[in-house]
Design a protein around this motif. Structure first.
Motif, PDB file in Angstrom:
ATOM      1  N   GLY A  20      33.129  27.690  64.200  1.00  0.00           N
ATOM      2  CA  GLY A  20      32.684  27.124  62.926  1.00  0.00           C
ATOM      3  C   GLY A  20      31.899  28.100  62.058  1.00  0.00           C
TER       4      GLY A  20
ATOM      5  N   MET B  51      26.145  22.510  66.260  1.00  0.00           N
ATOM      6  CA  MET B  51      27.230  22.795  65.319  1.00  0.00           C
ATOM      7  C   MET B  51      28.481  23.289  66.057  1.00  0.00           C
ATOM      8  SD  MET B  51      27.346  25.623  62.293  1.00  0.00           S
ATOM      9  CE  MET B  51      28.072  26.908  63.287  1.00  0.00           C
TER      10      MET B  51
ATOM     11  N   GLU C 223      29.284  22.685  69.172  1.00  0.00           N
ATOM     12  CA  GLU C 223      29.833  21.612  70.003  1.00  0.00           C
ATOM     13  C   GLU C 223      30.551  20.554  69.167  1.00  0.00           C
ATOM     14  OE1 GLU C 223      26.708  20.199  72.583  1.00  0.00           O
ATOM     15  OE2 GLU C 223      27.088  21.832  74.000  1.00  0.00           O
ATOM     16  N   LYS C 224      29.973  20.235  68.008  1.00  0.00           N
ATOM     17  CA  LYS C 224      30.616  19.230  67.144  1.00  0.00           C
ATOM     18  C   LYS C 224      31.895  19.781  66.529  1.00  0.00           C
ATOM     19  CE  LYS C 224      26.832  16.155  65.984  1.00  0.00           C
ATOM     20  NZ  LYS C 224      25.548  16.155  65.270  1.00  0.00           N
TER      21      LYS C 224
ATOM     22  N   ARG D 135      33.894  22.079  67.690  1.00  0.00           N
ATOM     23  CA  ARG D 135      34.959  22.188  68.685  1.00  0.00           C
ATOM     24  C   ARG D 135      35.422  20.808  69.162  1.00  0.00           C
ATOM     25  NH1 ARG D 135      35.462  27.294  71.003  1.00  0.00           N
ATOM     26  NH2 ARG D 135      35.487  26.603  73.169  1.00  0.00           N
ATOM     27  N   ALA D 136      34.518  19.823  69.157  1.00  0.00           N
ATOM     28  CA  ALA D 136      34.898  18.458  69.555  1.00  0.00           C
ATOM     29  C   ALA D 136      35.859  17.862  68.531  1.00  0.00           C
ATOM     30  CB  ALA D 136      33.665  17.583  69.697  1.00  0.00           C
TER      31      ALA D 136
ATOM     32  N   PHE E 122      39.391  20.659  68.034  1.00  0.00           N
ATOM     33  CA  PHE E 122      40.431  20.809  69.066  1.00  0.00           C
ATOM     34  C   PHE E 122      41.037  19.451  69.413  1.00  0.00           C
ATOM     35  CE2 PHE E 122      37.923  24.622  70.972  1.00  0.00           C
ATOM     36  CZ  PHE E 122      38.650  25.524  70.216  1.00  0.00           C
TER      37      PHE E 122
ATOM     38  N   LYS F 131      41.561  20.802  74.467  1.00  0.00           N
ATOM     39  CA  LYS F 131      40.273  20.571  75.158  1.00  0.00           C
ATOM     40  C   LYS F 131      40.470  20.599  76.674  1.00  0.00           C
ATOM     41  CE  LYS F 131      38.021  17.695  71.721  1.00  0.00           C
ATOM     42  NZ  LYS F 131      37.727  16.316  71.347  1.00  0.00           N
ATOM     43  N   ARG F 132      41.510  19.911  77.135  1.00  0.00           N
ATOM     44  CA  ARG F 132      41.781  19.888  78.582  1.00  0.00           C
ATOM     45  C   ARG F 132      41.906  21.297  79.122  1.00  0.00           C
ATOM     46  NH1 ARG F 132      44.656  15.072  78.054  1.00  0.00           N
ATOM     47  NH2 ARG F 132      46.539  16.032  77.268  1.00  0.00           N
TER      48      ARG F 132
ATOM     49  N   VAL G 166      40.926  24.208  77.778  1.00  0.00           N
ATOM     50  CA  VAL G 166      39.689  24.984  77.665  1.00  0.00           C
ATOM     51  C   VAL G 166      38.729  24.560  78.776  1.00  0.00           C
ATOM     52  CG1 VAL G 166      37.636  25.362  76.224  1.00  0.00           C
ATOM     53  CG2 VAL G 166      39.912  25.461  75.196  1.00  0.00           C
ATOM     54  N   MET G 167      38.686  23.258  79.071  1.00  0.00           N
ATOM     55  CA  MET G 167      37.801  22.752  80.128  1.00  0.00           C
ATOM     56  C   MET G 167      38.234  23.265  81.503  1.00  0.00           C
ATOM     57  SD  MET G 167      35.418  20.517  78.943  1.00  0.00           S
ATOM     58  CE  MET G 167      35.194  19.223  80.140  1.00  0.00           C
TER      59      MET G 167
ATOM     60  N   VAL H 247      30.600  21.315  82.403  1.00  0.00           N
ATOM     61  CA  VAL H 247      31.654  22.237  81.965  1.00  0.00           C
ATOM     62  C   VAL H 247      31.843  22.141  80.446  1.00  0.00           C
ATOM     63  CG1 VAL H 247      34.125  22.777  82.126  1.00  0.00           C
ATOM     64  CG2 VAL H 247      32.835  22.265  84.199  1.00  0.00           C
TER      65      VAL H 247
ATOM     66  N   ALA I 190      31.641  25.016  77.739  1.00  0.00           N
ATOM     67  CA  ALA I 190      32.757  25.267  76.818  1.00  0.00           C
ATOM     68  C   ALA I 190      32.364  24.962  75.382  1.00  0.00           C
ATOM     69  CB  ALA I 190      33.971  24.426  77.214  1.00  0.00           C
ATOM     70  N   ARG I 191      31.132  24.493  75.182  1.00  0.00           N
ATOM     71  CA  ARG I 191      30.648  24.151  73.842  1.00  0.00           C
ATOM     72  C   ARG I 191      31.564  23.136  73.157  1.00  0.00           C
ATOM     73  NH1 ARG I 191      26.366  25.807  75.325  1.00  0.00           N
ATOM     74  NH2 ARG I 191      25.373  27.796  74.773  1.00  0.00           N
ATOM     75  N   ILE I 192      31.852  22.059  73.904  1.00  0.00           N
ATOM     76  CA  ILE I 192      32.610  20.948  73.323  1.00  0.00           C
ATOM     77  C   ILE I 192      31.785  19.685  73.554  1.00  0.00           C
ATOM     78  CG2 ILE I 192      34.719  19.545  73.435  1.00  0.00           C
ATOM     79  CD1 ILE I 192      36.181  22.015  74.535  1.00  0.00           C
ATOM     80  N   ALA I 193      31.413  19.018  72.484  1.00  0.00           N
ATOM     81  CA  ALA I 193      30.646  17.776  72.629  1.00  0.00           C
ATOM     82  C   ALA I 193      31.556  16.692  73.201  1.00  0.00           C
ATOM     83  CB  ALA I 193      30.109  17.344  71.259  1.00  0.00           C
TER      84      ALA I 193
ATOM     85  N   MET J 286      38.333  12.394  80.906  1.00  0.00           N
ATOM     86  CA  MET J 286      38.685  13.781  81.232  1.00  0.00           C
ATOM     87  C   MET J 286      38.620  14.026  82.737  1.00  0.00           C
ATOM     88  SD  MET J 286      36.882  16.251  78.471  1.00  0.00           S
ATOM     89  CE  MET J 286      37.580  16.580  76.865  1.00  0.00           C
TER      90      MET J 286
ATOM     91  N   LEU K 131      41.433  16.066  84.542  1.00  0.00           N
ATOM     92  CA  LEU K 131      41.114  17.367  85.134  1.00  0.00           C
ATOM     93  C   LEU K 131      41.362  17.344  86.643  1.00  0.00           C
ATOM     94  CD1 LEU K 131      37.914  18.577  83.219  1.00  0.00           C
ATOM     95  CD2 LEU K 131      40.312  18.798  82.598  1.00  0.00           C
TER      96      LEU K 131
ATOM     97  N   PRO L 111      33.251  29.504  56.594  1.00  0.00           N
ATOM     98  CA  PRO L 111      32.847  28.264  55.940  1.00  0.00           C
ATOM     99  C   PRO L 111      31.616  28.481  55.054  1.00  0.00           C
ATOM    100  CG  PRO L 111      33.295  27.859  58.272  1.00  0.00           C
ATOM    101  CD  PRO L 111      33.352  29.343  58.064  1.00  0.00           C
TER     102      PRO L 111
END
Lengths: 490, 95
Positions: free
Chosen positions: A330, A345, A347-348, A350-351, A354, A359-360, A362-363, B11, B15-18, B27, B31, B81
């Motif tokens: 971002g 920022m 985390e939001k 990428r949530a 993606f 996401k699966r 990357v996890m 995890v 991975a920086r995913i909320a 998940m 997974l 951005p």
């Protein structure tokens, strides 16, 4: 005059050279059929003005007798290739609005040879998928439908837009990429020819990265000869990609027509898997018979670690993807979702940015690379990869020139038919070994199943054995003939 | 090996995913299905096998250590951005 969009690249080149029609007329013909084919959702962006500018330049060059190998040939470009000033979003929400200030080496090579860009083609998000259902811009429909049915079918993936556009004659040929089967599987499901060259043959520079040790660019085209012409232009030695191999690019089309008499074709017994459609088995035998009739020698071979290629792939590819996709934060490009602080920022963004499949992966990748798990997963998978490569090395050392297998375990399926990720991964069971070993593989349309849907046969070659694949592939194409869907979408 | 919801959350953080608790729960199943699938590799004997590090046997090409690119700050931030004076802008990190 015949419909210009029905000409192969080789035929269109001849017509352009003889001044039967102009590059502008050819380009306009494609732009007009693309407009009428929105039902297929093959293109995510079209660039009519740029296309006409490029066609005008081609016409000048053709008039001066200075045309390149692909002068005036209108192509579609997978959305994964960076194209200067033109949306390059990998069909992901997270790359919203991204317009690179650079051109990928592969597309730059094509433009240098005179090709014309029609637009960007739909694909699975970040090339992760086998049905083109994970695209942020919606699924692509297969131009093929079963006999007497109007049910939608997937075109395969991840290069689903490329395959559908080529099959529906919405471009003369298309670029594509293949990490686990993303060129060959959609080619098989749409009755087109797709080749993934040897790792290192096409530069990865400027192509959005998925799994860097597996990614390779290649063409999807209507005929073996067209694929050979495109690959010659796409392939190069590129100082900007350290894995680009320093080897001259041969004239692939020159290999077409060479007799296959005496060539040794290996048939791996491990590719006879449970649950394979009977029609695939029959088609495979048909391919064997065609090559035998031309004097090729058929030998049974064993590739004992085949079964482990797919599970090893689902460690290596997600691991590399989790690393490559770390750049979408971002800050530097694409989508940005504001947060309370910078981590929030990230985390939001990428949530939201993606999709579920990305996401699966990357996890999974983050997990297998996390502290304490690296040796058990990634290192082990890389060792399995060595064993897979050794299987192929032994076969080639024993004198095998190429290996014949089916491309996919079945024909095209309906959207939504496969919801379980692991079942979807099984679509790549015959193609993924080739990426794991870094070898070249080509899919050639070889027949229609009982429902009238195309099926493909795959030829696997030695490292840099692309010429043999074109040579043998042409024999299959000659025997099978071409396949075209009815134009129900126009 | 299988993961629990707490591991999925950890995890996701790496991975920086909320992810919400409900998403993490969903998940977890997916997974674990994938981890179960890759468990087949336990059957392979890899003792004494070197990991494959390159698809094609090659020594990595090296170039002379010199500046070959640059002076393109505008191009670099063109897709950001938020940017100002050719710098990327991010939320305040230090009070």
């Amino acid at each position: 005059m015949t419909d210009l969009t029905d000409l192969t690249i080789a035929e269109a080149r001849e017509g352009l050279e003889k001044k039967d029609f102009s590059a502008m007329e050819l380009t306009d013909a494609y732009l007009s059929v693309i407009d009428g084919a929105s039902a297929l959702n093959a293109y995510v962006t079209t660039v009519p003005e740029k296309a006409r500018e490029m066609a005008a330049v081609s016409d000048k060059k053709l008039a001066a007798g200075e045309g390149g190998d692909l002068e005036g040939i209108p192509l579609g470009i997978k959305d994964l290739f960076g194209t200067e000033g033109v949306y390059t979003q990998a069909c992901s929400h997270i790359l919203d609005g991204f317009k690179p200030r650079y051109e990928s080496t592969v597309t730059a090579n094509l433009w240098a040879d005179g090709a014309v860009m029609l637009g960007k083609l739909n694909m699975d998000e970040f090339a992760m998928g086998s049905s083109n259902e994970t695209s942020y811009y919606g699924p692509v429909l297969n131009p093929w439908r079963a006999n007497g049915s109007d049910a939608a079918l997937v075109p395969g993936g991840s290069s689903g837009g490329s395959a559908a556009a080529v099959a529906a004659h919405l471009c003369a040929g298309a670029t594509a990429t293949d990490t686990g089967g993303s060129i060959r599987q959609p080619a098989a499901l749409t009755g087109t020819v797709g080749i993934k060259p040897t790792y290192g043959r096409c530069s990865r520079w400027g192509v959005v990265a998925f799994a860097s040790s597996l990614d390779q660019a290649g063409p999807i085209a209507r005929t073996v000869k067209d694929a050979a012409m495109m690959l010659k232009s796409m392939a190069s030695v590129d100082l900007k990609d350290t894995t680009s191999v320093d080897r001259p690019v041969p004239d692939y089309a020159a290999a077409i027509g060479r007799p296959v008499k005496g060539l040794k074709i290996g048939i791996p017994k491990e590719y006879r898997v449970d649950g394979m459609a009977l029609e695939i088995e029959t088609l495979w035998q048909q391919g064997i018979d065609w090559l035998k009739a031309e004097g090729a020698e058929i030998v049974d071979i064993s590739l004992p670690h085949t079964h482990y290629a797919l599970p090893a792939y689902y460690i290596v590819a997600p691991a590399e993807a989790s690393s490559n996709l770390a750049r979408y934060d971002g800050v530097r490009f694409g989508l940005c979702v504001p947060g309370d602080d910078i981590i929030d920022m990230y985390e939001k963004t990428r949530a939201v940015g993606f999709g579920a499949e990305v996401k699966r992966r990357v996890m999974i990748g983050t997990y297998v690379l996390s502290a304490g798990y690296y040796d058990a997963y990634y290192l082990k998978a890389q060792k399995v990869r060595t064993l897979i490569r050794c299987d192929f090395d032994l076969a080639f050392e024993a004198g095998v020139d190429a290996i014949l297998t089916p491309t996919t375990p079945d024909a095209a399926f309906e959207p939504g038919a496969i919801t379980d990720p692991v079942s979807m991964y099984l679509n790549d069971i015959f193609t993924v070994t080739v990426n794991m070993a870094g070898l070249p593989g080509i899919s050639i349309p070889a027949g229609l199943d009982g429902k009238g849907l195309p099926l493909g046969l795959q030829l696997i070659g030695k490292p840099f054995g692309e010429e043999t694949l074109f040579q043998v592939g042409q024999v299959i194409e000659n025997a099978a003939g071409g396949f075209q869907p009815e134009k129900w979408w126009a | 090996m299988s993961v629990d919801t707490a591991t999925v959350k950890r995890v996701a953080r790496l991975a920086r995913i909320a992810v919400t608790y409900a998403e993490a729960e969903k998940m977890k199943g997916e997974l674990n299905a994938i981890l179960g699938f890759v468990e087949q590799l336990d059957k392979v004997d890899v003792s004494g096998v070197e990991p494959m590090t390159s698809a094609v046997e090659t020594t990595m090409r090296k170039r002379v250590d010199e500046v070959t690119d640059g002076d393109r700050a505008e191009d670099v931030v063109a897709n950001a951005p938020m940017s100002e004076d050719n710098f990327f802008m991010v939320p305040k990190m230090v009070e």
